[in-house]
Each structure stands twice: as C-alpha cells, then as structure tokens.
Design an enzyme around this catalytic site. Structure first.
Site, PDB file in Angstrom:
ATOM      1  CB  ILE A 125     -15.212  27.330  32.841  1.00  0.00           C
ATOM      2  CG1 ILE A 125     -15.780  28.738  32.672  1.00  0.00           C
ATOM      3  CG2 ILE A 125     -13.683  27.338  32.818  1.00  0.00           C
ATOM      4  CD1 ILE A 125     -15.365  29.448  31.417  1.00  0.00           C
ATOM      5  CB  CYS A 128     -22.159  30.951  36.936  1.00  0.00           C
ATOM      6  SG  CYS A 128     -21.376  29.471  36.255  1.00  0.00           S
ATOM      7  CB  SER A 133      -5.757  39.654  35.345  1.00  0.00           C
ATOM      8  OG  SER A 133      -6.007  39.640  36.736  1.00  0.00           O
TER       9      SER A 133
END
Length: 649
Positions: A53, A2, A378
């Site tokens: 999410i 956010c 990642s």
C-alpha cells in the site's frame, strides 16, 4: 494491509517449511510478497504476507530488521501519522538513515528510539504487530486501540502460536484445535465469539488496545502466558470526555467535528495504490465520501450494493448521493443466487463461527470494489460514537415504558408474539403502501415483544437486545456459558444516561467483535484493505467529549454528524428510516436457501455431530418455515456454525 504469523516451540527446532506453510495460509491478506524470519537459537519463527500500500518497493519488505540489528518486526496495518513520527525522530536526532518511505520502517525506528508503550501511544493507525527483541529475547504482540486488525495467540502442544487468522495457526503440526463447547454458548448469544475467547481451547484473541510480552529466555507452559497490558483504554477516554465536555456552541461543535474528520480522512487517503470508499447512502458513509471528495482533485471511486427485494435496497439512495457529490460510482444488485455462491466460502473466510448475515453483502461489495481499488474507506463506527442505533432510541423511551407495570408489559409482549410474524408482516405491508417503514418490521416487533416479556431494568433491556437467545445452553449439549467482561463488569457500570452506557458497551464489544471482524475478513478475503476514519483516536476523543444533546436531539440520532453532512449533501437525500446493511434472510431461508439449510439441519447429521439439542433446532426450523416464528437470526447462527464445522472437518 498484510497478514502476520509465527511460533515459538519449546520442544522442536524451528522449521522454514512450517513457517512457510503458516504464512501461505494468509496469502489472501497479502498476495504481493512473502517473507519469513528464523531465530534458530531462540526457536522462534516469524512470517509475513504483504499487500503493498505504501512504498511498493522492496524497501517495505517484511519481516523487517531494524537498522541497529536488535529488532525484527512483522506488521499488519497502517500508521497514518508515520510521516509526523519520522519528523519527530529526526528532530530528536534519533532517526536512522531511511531506506524507503514505508510506515513499517517508521514504526520500527520508533520502537528502537522510544520503546514499546510510548511508541504504541504515539501511533495513529490500525495494526497487529509482532516485534522480536533479539537482545532481550522478548516477543511482543500488540493490537490497535479499537481492534480493527485481528491477532490470535496461544499454546498448542507446548508450541506458542500467533497469527492474523486462525487458519495460519492451524497450518502448524502442533495445532490441536479442540472445539470449546462452552464458547458456542457465547456465539449463539452474540452471533460472534467475543474476545478474548476463540472457538478453540487454548487460543485467545488479543484484546484491543493491549500488548502481550513473552520473554523467550524462560521456560513456558500454557499456564504461564503473561497477562496482556493495556496501553490505551476506551473507558479512560469516556471518563475524561464526560468529565470535561466540549463547552462550545452548536456552530463551534459542527466546525470542530468537520475539521477533525477532514484531517483524519485526509490521513487515511494516503496510499500509493488506487483508493475508494463504500457508499450506502446513509449518514456515516455519505459523510466519509463527502469529506473525501472535498479533499480530492478527481472523482472519488465509490461502491454500493442493492437488492431487488423491497425494503432492503439502499442502492438508489447511494446513487443519489454519488450523483450529487459527482463521485465515480459503481453499484451491484445482488440476487439469492449471488448470495448462494458466497455462502460456501463463509466458513473458511471467517475461520470460526460468525453469523452477522450482512457478511454476505459486505463480501460482495468488497469483491466488487477490489476490481477497481486496493484500499476502501468505510463509515463503520459512526453509530457507536454518535448515538445511531435504534436501540438507543428504545433506551430513550424505556423510562416511559418502565412506568407501565411489569405484568402489563409481559401481557402485551405475549399478545404481540401470539399474533405471529406472518400476520404482522401482512399488516406492515399494507401500512408500507401509505408511509415508508424500515425493513424487517415484523422481526423488530418480534424482538420488542421478547423484551417486553423479559426486561425490567434498562440494563436487562440492553442485554436482551444483544442476545439472540436467552439461555443458549438449551440449544446445546454439555455446554455452560462462560462469563464475559460484559456480564462481569460492563453491565454493572454507572452512567448518567442509558444511551451513553449502551454506546460505551457497543464500543467495547459489538464494534470489535462483530462489525470490525465482519469487514476485515470479508475485505481481506479478496485482498482489499479497508480503513475506518471514525476510529481515529482523535475523533473518538472528540466524540466522547461532545454533550449527549449534540448526538441525540429531539428524538433524532446522530444530530451533530448530520449537521456536518448537510454542509455537503442536501438533507432530503439523507433523511429516511434506518435500515442497516442486511439481506432478506427470513424469506430466503423459506425459499431459495431452504434446501441448503435443510442439509445442514438434518436430524441425523445433528445427532452424529453431537453439539446441538436436536429437538430444539428442528422445532425452531419448523416454526420458521410455517411463519409461526421469525427465527432467522438464531437459525443463521446455527447454520453458520454448521457451515464452519463442515470446513473444519
């Protein structure tokens, strides 16, 4: 993921129009919903943009009021262990009646039950938090341990402003935005602006692992902002790990790291929306994807990017790893034209000058991933934790180099420089026909030459390696470089091995200032949440407890991490020279990007703007175009400042 923002005014009453404008400036960080909170008696406003999410229902709406009515929170990030925290609250019989399953509600309940510092220490996650205590009239701003999520703050015209990005602060009518010329020196040296500085006077970045408390029942001025407090310090983790090292065998260490990575990655796979991962085919991202796939009952969505230019393309390696792991893989090949479409967006995307050129492929792979998923994991931070950068290898060899008399080293460096990057490029092209070489060999040799000429101690070597210009004041007008933590403290610390020292310094500076900033802004520009499993504090603590011999062995970096990966991916798919996530910038500046660069480096334009030493910049540009010098990194620094300034004005 956010965006948060807010302000406290000592002179004007809070306005819903103003906080709506500030919040709207962060639309890209949270396109799913928007909310504000006005505390008129205290002249405070909070704003929030939501990227849903966890708990996609209205029960996750922010700013969120605690069940007791005392606290209001605006929160950016994810608390991966929030279910465990809920269980602890319930066991202690201090849990509220839950309205939903959002981690924001869990975090808020923990603040109510345990207070600020205990709650922050209990979290496993990434975050930037604004918490308003209505009873005590106390505003708390907090940032996660390693700085994954950004948070700016400061006074402008007697108004205290804060937000996830500078563009939110700039939307307030009291924002002045005076550019700090001295800070540009730091930017030219590092390619980014290190915390706590920002490009604007009076505006700061909250340091990772710290929180700031502002009691709003007192009179404040820009001179009375309290000093942030640290609730977690990497230095303490490093000291403990070195003092109490992992005592098991290699086999036990492989098992311990494998188990901890699985646990941390498993927590970070928690989402109520589609999730995937970036995959370069290197050790770090391949490890993350392999352990994701090991815990998934369906193919993990993976994404990679490639270039047609030889020496820069890693897409083929990523494809091979994806095929072995049987992921659902998507790749994109990037041309100079694709990059040109991104470049005009970079100034507004990063909000302040930022010049890691891999920002371009990072944005492009995030943009591609967002078409398929809302969250992407990642492999960032693997280098800093497991001794992966080439500069650590150089540090290992420096003991031998330093035995050569300094005068001979200087002469060697001058000779390498005199031959010039264009000639070296031709030499390396011929060698590359026989044996594989990393990309940018001529640039790496040029950097080595500079270090041979200037570095005497290993600390000097490190500072030189992370400096793109030795004396940035030479490139600027009326600017003096400020002192940083790195210069005042970091370089003067004592470690038993230079590699350990460099890893610690990178974790404190380069990782949050460059790597995490790059990924956050690029991904958030397309409303993609990124997660970095290596930055789970449990992995950080384990990594720093591992003996250096388990990270760097027989000249090989990331030894232990490789052993974990080899359990899932064949060694031959991974082993190759380290290239990094770059673009053929030097060639592009002489070719397809030349016209764009010429416009930003126009002599009259530079003189009118009055920031840069015009002869210095023009000579640097001429030398690069002629091939006499590879000035691509410093030129990119200047060009990105110019591009940002264009948006700023």
């Amino acid at each position: 993921m956010c965006g948060i923002t807010g302000f406290f005014s000592t002179k004007r009453s809070v306005s819903s129009d103003v906080i709506h404008s500030m919040t709207a400036a962060l639309y890209h960080r949270g396109p799913d919903a928007s909310g504000i909170w006005l505390e008129k008696n205290s002249d405070l406003a909070l704003g929030h943009r939501r990227l849903s999410i966890l708990d996609l229902s209205p029960a996750g709406h922010q700013p969120m009021l605690s069940s007791c009515g005392r606290y209001v929170i605006a929160f950016n990030g994810e608390i991966y262990n929030h279910l465990d925290l809920r269980a602890k609250l319930e066991k202690q019989q201090v849990a509220p009646t839950w309205r939903g399953h959002a981690d924001t509600e869990t975090l808020l309940a923990c603040f109510v039950a345990w207070g600020i510092e205990k709650t922050l220490k209990a979290t496993v996650g990434m975050f930037a938090i604004a918490l308003w205590d209505k009873q005590e009239k106390l505003l708390t701003l907090a940032r996660d341990r390693m700085g994954e999520k950004p948070l700016y703050y400061g006074f402008q015209n007697s108004t205290f402003l804060f937000g996830s990005e500078l563009k939110a602060l700039k939307a307030h009518p009291d924002f002045v935005g005076e550019i700090d010329r001295d800070v540009i020196c730091l930017y030219l040296r590092h390619c980014y602006i290190p915390a706590p500085y920002s490009i604007y006077k009076g505006i700061h970045k909250l340091l990772p692992g710290s929180y700031l408390q502002l009691p709003l029942n007192q009179d404040f001025s820009p001179l009375t902002i309290p000093t942030p407090k640290a609730y977690w310090r990497l230095e303490e983790v490093v000291e403990k790990g070195l003092a109490q090292p992992f005592a098991g065998s290699d086999t036990e260490a492989i098992a311990a790291l494998d188990a901890q990575l699985k646990q941390s990655i498993g927590l970070q796979m928690m989402a109520d929306v589609p999730l995937g991962a970036f995959l370069s085919g290197g050790i770090d991202s391949s490890t993350i994807v392999a352990l994701m796939q090991a815990q998934s009952n369906r193919p993990v969505k993976t994404f990679s990017i490639g270039f047609s230019e030889a020496g820069y393309n890693e897409a083929e390696y990523a494809q091979a790893v994806a095929a072995h792991l049987r992921t659902d893989h998507t790749e994109l090949y990037v041309s100079p034209a694709d990059s040109m479409q991104v470049i005009p967006k970079l100034g507004s995307m990063y909000d302040e000058p930022f010049a890691d050129s891999s920002q371009i492929p990072t944005f492009l792979v995030a943009q591609m991933a967002r078409q398929h998923v809302t969250v992407s994991l990642s492999g960032d931070a693997g280098d800093e934790l497991f001794c992966g950068y080439n500069r650590y290898i150089l540090a290992d060899q420096w003991g031998k180099v330093s035995k050569v008399p300094f005068g001979i080293r200087q002469a060697t460096g001058r000779l390498i420089s005199k031959i010039g990057p264009a000639a070296w490029e031709g030499i390396f092209q011929q060698i590359g026909k026989v044996v594989a070489l990393p990309a940018n060999m001529s640039q790496k040799l040029d950097k080595l030459a500079i270090r041979l000429e200037s570095a005497d101690r290993v600390e000097d070597l490190y500072y030189s390696l992370i400096s793109e210009i030795k004396h940035p004041e030479q490139a600027l007008i009326n600017a003096k470089e400020p002192l940083t933590w790195l210069v005042k403290s970091g370089l003067n610390m004592s470690f038993s091995d230079a590699k350990l020292h460099m890893m610690y310094l990178d974790g404190m500076t380069y990782l949050p200032g460059d790597i995490l900033t790059k990924v956050d802004r690029a991904a958030m520009a397309v409303s993609l949440e990124t997660r970095v499993p290596f930055l789970d504090q449990n992995i950080i603590e384990l990594a720093w407890s591992l003996p250096l011999s388990m990270k760097f062995r027989d000249g090989q970096t990331k030894w232990l991490l490789r052993q974990v990966l080899y359990q899932y991916v064949p060694k031959q798919l991974i082993e190759r020279p380290k290239t990094g996530f770059g673009i053929p910038l030097g060639e592009w500046l002489r070719g397809p990007l030349r016209g764009w660069a010429e416009g930003l480096l126009d002599e009259n334009r530079l003189q009118q703007e009055g920031f840069f030493n015009v002869p210095f910049v023009r000579e640097l540009w001429r030398e690069h175009l002629s091939g006499k010098r590879n000035g691509q990194v410093l030129l990119w620094n200047i060009l990105m400042f110019q591009a940002w300034l264009e948006v700023e004005h």
